[in-house]
Motif scaffolding. Structure first.
Motif, PDB file in Angstrom:
ATOM      1  N   PRO A 282       4.909 -35.427  -9.373  1.00  0.00           N
ATOM      2  CA  PRO A 282       4.566 -34.260  -8.562  1.00  0.00           C
ATOM      3  C   PRO A 282       3.722 -34.661  -7.351  1.00  0.00           C
ATOM      4  O   PRO A 282       2.842 -35.512  -7.454  1.00  0.00           O
ATOM      5  CB  PRO A 282       3.754 -33.382  -9.518  1.00  0.00           C
ATOM      6  N   GLY A 283       4.036 -34.088  -6.205  1.00  0.00           N
ATOM      7  CA  GLY A 283       3.281 -34.370  -4.987  1.00  0.00           C
ATOM      8  C   GLY A 283       3.711 -35.620  -4.257  1.00  0.00           C
ATOM      9  O   GLY A 283       3.205 -35.912  -3.183  1.00  0.00           O
ATOM     10  N   ARG A 284       4.614 -36.389  -4.835  1.00  0.00           N
ATOM     11  CA  ARG A 284       5.104 -37.609  -4.182  1.00  0.00           C
ATOM     12  C   ARG A 284       6.534 -37.349  -3.721  1.00  0.00           C
ATOM     13  O   ARG A 284       7.414 -37.100  -4.550  1.00  0.00           O
ATOM     14  CB  ARG A 284       5.076 -38.777  -5.158  1.00  0.00           C
ATOM     15  N   PRO A 285       6.795 -37.413  -2.430  1.00  0.00           N
ATOM     16  CA  PRO A 285       8.158 -37.158  -1.971  1.00  0.00           C
ATOM     17  C   PRO A 285       9.100 -38.311  -2.346  1.00  0.00           C
ATOM     18  O   PRO A 285       8.683 -39.459  -2.436  1.00  0.00           O
ATOM     19  CB  PRO A 285       8.018 -37.042  -0.453  1.00  0.00           C
ATOM     20  N   THR A 286      10.338 -37.964  -2.554  1.00  0.00           N
ATOM     21  CA  THR A 286      11.364 -38.966  -2.823  1.00  0.00           C
ATOM     22  C   THR A 286      11.695 -39.694  -1.520  1.00  0.00           C
ATOM     23  O   THR A 286      11.802 -39.072  -0.466  1.00  0.00           O
ATOM     24  CB  THR A 286      12.641 -38.288  -3.368  1.00  0.00           C
ATOM     25  N   THR A 287      11.852 -41.010  -1.601  1.00  0.00           N
ATOM     26  CA  THR A 287      12.249 -41.783  -0.427  1.00  0.00           C
ATOM     27  C   THR A 287      13.635 -41.331   0.024  1.00  0.00           C
ATOM     28  O   THR A 287      14.553 -41.185  -0.793  1.00  0.00           O
ATOM     29  CB  THR A 287      12.286 -43.289  -0.757  1.00  0.00           C
ATOM     30  N   ILE A 288      13.771 -41.134   1.326  1.00  0.00           N
ATOM     31  CA  ILE A 288      15.063 -40.753   1.912  1.00  0.00           C
ATOM     32  C   ILE A 288      15.379 -41.736   3.027  1.00  0.00           C
ATOM     33  O   ILE A 288      14.532 -42.039   3.861  1.00  0.00           O
ATOM     34  CB  ILE A 288      15.022 -39.315   2.462  1.00  0.00           C
ATOM     35  N   LYS A 289      16.612 -42.234   3.023  1.00  0.00           N
ATOM     36  CA  LYS A 289      17.075 -43.153   4.058  1.00  0.00           C
ATOM     37  C   LYS A 289      18.288 -42.523   4.737  1.00  0.00           C
ATOM     38  O   LYS A 289      19.319 -42.344   4.096  1.00  0.00           O
ATOM     39  CB  LYS A 289      17.444 -44.509   3.450  1.00  0.00           C
ATOM     40  N   ASP A 290      18.140 -42.194   6.001  1.00  0.00           N
ATOM     41  CA  ASP A 290      19.245 -41.642   6.783  1.00  0.00           C
ATOM     42  C   ASP A 290      19.864 -42.747   7.607  1.00  0.00           C
ATOM     43  O   ASP A 290      19.171 -43.451   8.355  1.00  0.00           O
ATOM     44  CB  ASP A 290      18.748 -40.529   7.716  1.00  0.00           C
TER      45      ASP A 290
ATOM     46  N   ALA B 287      28.482 -45.045  13.618  1.00  0.00           N
ATOM     47  CA  ALA B 287      29.496 -44.741  14.630  1.00  0.00           C
ATOM     48  C   ALA B 287      30.567 -45.815  14.548  1.00  0.00           C
ATOM     49  O   ALA B 287      30.260 -47.009  14.446  1.00  0.00           O
ATOM     50  CB  ALA B 287      28.886 -44.701  16.027  1.00  0.00           C
ATOM     51  N   ALA B 288      31.810 -45.400  14.556  1.00  0.00           N
ATOM     52  CA  ALA B 288      32.949 -46.320  14.478  1.00  0.00           C
ATOM     53  C   ALA B 288      32.819 -47.274  13.294  1.00  0.00           C
ATOM     54  O   ALA B 288      33.128 -48.458  13.390  1.00  0.00           O
ATOM     55  CB  ALA B 288      33.097 -47.097  15.791  1.00  0.00           C
ATOM     56  N   GLY B 289      32.327 -46.753  12.162  1.00  0.00           N
ATOM     57  CA  GLY B 289      32.230 -47.539  10.945  1.00  0.00           C
ATOM     58  C   GLY B 289      31.093 -48.544  10.912  1.00  0.00           C
ATOM     59  O   GLY B 289      30.998 -49.347  10.000  1.00  0.00           O
ATOM     60  N   GLN B 290      30.216 -48.519  11.904  1.00  0.00           N
ATOM     61  CA  GLN B 290      29.120 -49.475  11.956  1.00  0.00           C
ATOM     62  C   GLN B 290      27.786 -48.731  11.979  1.00  0.00           C
ATOM     63  O   GLN B 290      27.613 -47.759  12.721  1.00  0.00           O
ATOM     64  CB  GLN B 290      29.231 -50.346  13.202  1.00  0.00           C
ATOM     65  N   GLN B 291      26.845 -49.215  11.166  1.00  0.00           N
ATOM     66  CA  GLN B 291      25.524 -48.601  11.157  1.00  0.00           C
ATOM     67  C   GLN B 291      24.790 -48.964  12.435  1.00  0.00           C
ATOM     68  O   GLN B 291      24.653 -50.126  12.786  1.00  0.00           O
ATOM     69  CB  GLN B 291      24.723 -49.076   9.944  1.00  0.00           C
ATOM     70  N   LEU B 292      24.311 -47.939  13.130  1.00  0.00           N
ATOM     71  CA  LEU B 292      23.563 -48.145  14.358  1.00  0.00           C
ATOM     72  C   LEU B 292      22.060 -48.081  14.138  1.00  0.00           C
ATOM     73  O   LEU B 292      21.293 -48.757  14.818  1.00  0.00           O
ATOM     74  CB  LEU B 292      23.942 -47.077  15.396  1.00  0.00           C
ATOM     75  N   LEU B 293      21.654 -47.241  13.191  1.00  0.00           N
ATOM     76  CA  LEU B 293      20.245 -46.958  13.009  1.00  0.00           C
ATOM     77  C   LEU B 293      20.014 -46.472  11.590  1.00  0.00           C
ATOM     78  O   LEU B 293      20.881 -45.801  11.016  1.00  0.00           O
ATOM     79  CB  LEU B 293      19.825 -45.857  14.002  1.00  0.00           C
ATOM     80  N   ARG B 294      18.857 -46.815  11.039  1.00  0.00           N
ATOM     81  CA  ARG B 294      18.451 -46.264   9.757  1.00  0.00           C
ATOM     82  C   ARG B 294      17.035 -45.738   9.900  1.00  0.00           C
ATOM     83  O   ARG B 294      16.159 -46.430  10.410  1.00  0.00           O
ATOM     84  CB  ARG B 294      18.510 -47.318   8.653  1.00  0.00           C
ATOM     85  N   VAL B 295      16.821 -44.524   9.447  1.00  0.00           N
ATOM     86  CA  VAL B 295      15.501 -43.909   9.477  1.00  0.00           C
ATOM     87  C   VAL B 295      15.067 -43.691   8.037  1.00  0.00           C
ATOM     88  O   VAL B 295      15.749 -43.010   7.273  1.00  0.00           O
ATOM     89  CB  VAL B 295      15.525 -42.565  10.246  1.00  0.00           C
ATOM     90  N   ASP B 296      13.943 -44.295   7.667  1.00  0.00           N
ATOM     91  CA  ASP B 296      13.407 -44.184   6.313  1.00  0.00           C
ATOM     92  C   ASP B 296      12.235 -43.218   6.301  1.00  0.00           C
ATOM     93  O   ASP B 296      11.364 -43.280   7.173  1.00  0.00           O
ATOM     94  CB  ASP B 296      12.911 -45.539   5.810  1.00  0.00           C
ATOM     95  N   ARG B 297      12.222 -42.351   5.294  1.00  0.00           N
ATOM     96  CA  ARG B 297      11.085 -41.482   5.044  1.00  0.00           C
ATOM     97  C   ARG B 297      10.558 -41.840   3.662  1.00  0.00           C
ATOM     98  O   ARG B 297      11.183 -41.518   2.656  1.00  0.00           O
ATOM     99  CB  ARG B 297      11.492 -40.020   5.133  1.00  0.00           C
ATOM    100  N   ASP B 298       9.427 -42.555   3.658  1.00  0.00           N
ATOM    101  CA  ASP B 298       8.831 -43.048   2.428  1.00  0.00           C
ATOM    102  C   ASP B 298       7.518 -42.340   2.145  1.00  0.00           C
ATOM    103  O   ASP B 298       6.829 -41.923   3.078  1.00  0.00           O
ATOM    104  CB  ASP B 298       8.529 -44.552   2.543  1.00  0.00           C
ATOM    105  N   PRO B 299       7.134 -42.258   0.872  1.00  0.00           N
ATOM    106  CA  PRO B 299       5.826 -41.681   0.552  1.00  0.00           C
ATOM    107  C   PRO B 299       4.718 -42.587   1.077  1.00  0.00           C
ATOM    108  O   PRO B 299       4.873 -43.806   1.160  1.00  0.00           O
ATOM    109  CB  PRO B 299       5.809 -41.621  -0.966  1.00  0.00           C
TER     110      PRO B 299
END
Length: 180
Positions: A33-41, A45-57
């Motif tokens: 409780p109170g700890r957010p789950t890590t999310i990685k967005d 584009a064109a099947g290739q990862q351009l960027l990753r944004v991490d939201r970590d506790p």
């Protein structure tokens, strides 16, 4: 593992149970409780990862969660022949959790392999193996890791100073170096 008591945590729990239980595996997923789950967005584009944004506790786990993680990890040692600790430096593998698991595994004659994080590998004292990459080995040993001899010297320093039986250093296109 630990997830938050949020929508992302519930989704991870459902997905993990759908994958692990049919295969006969065991899942230990604790909610904090109170700890957010890590999310990685990932932005693709064109099947290739351009960027990753991490939201970590921010910060580590609280004392109550640390106790529950330690208890779950120690209970999970029953019937295993090896332990793998993959430390992502996100606050789950506290010194207390790591120490308790390595000590209990050693008492059972069960080797522990650690994928380490940070500069202080002494926190993994008693592990059978650590598997740092070249940069992690250089930071932990304080030595250069530019060639085969340097990597071996750095590995031996880590083994001696941190009390670890062996080092398997990954070196990208140059393969791996094993020191034991």
């Amino acid at each position: 593992a630990v997830v938050g008591t949020d929508a992302a945590g519930a989704e991870i729990e459902a997905l993990a149970r759908d994958c692990v239980q049919p295969a006969g595996g065991r899942l230990e997923l604790l909610s904090a409780p109170g700890r957010p789950t890590t999310i990685k967005d990932r932005f693709i584009a064109a099947g290739q990862q351009l960027l990753r944004v991490d939201r970590d506790p921010d910060g580590g786990i609280d004392a109550g969660t640390e106790e529950r993680v330690t208890a779950a990890a120690l209970a999970a040692l029953e019937g295993v022949s090896a332990v793998i600790l993959s430390d992502y430096g996100k606050g789950l593998l506290t010194d207390k959790v790591v120490g308790a698991v390595i000590q209990a595994a050693a008492a059972r004659g069960c080797p522990v392999v650690v994928d380490p994080k940070g500069r202080d590998f002494a926190r993994y004292r008693g592990a059978a193996w650590v598997t740092p990459n070249r940069r992690e080995l250089q930071e932990a040993s304080g030595l250069p890791t530019g060639d085969d001899a340097a990597v071996e010297a750095a590995a031996r320093r880590v083994m001696t100073e941190a009390g670890i039986a062996g080092v398997l250093a990954t070196r990208s296109e140059q393969g791996m170096t094993v020191a034991s």
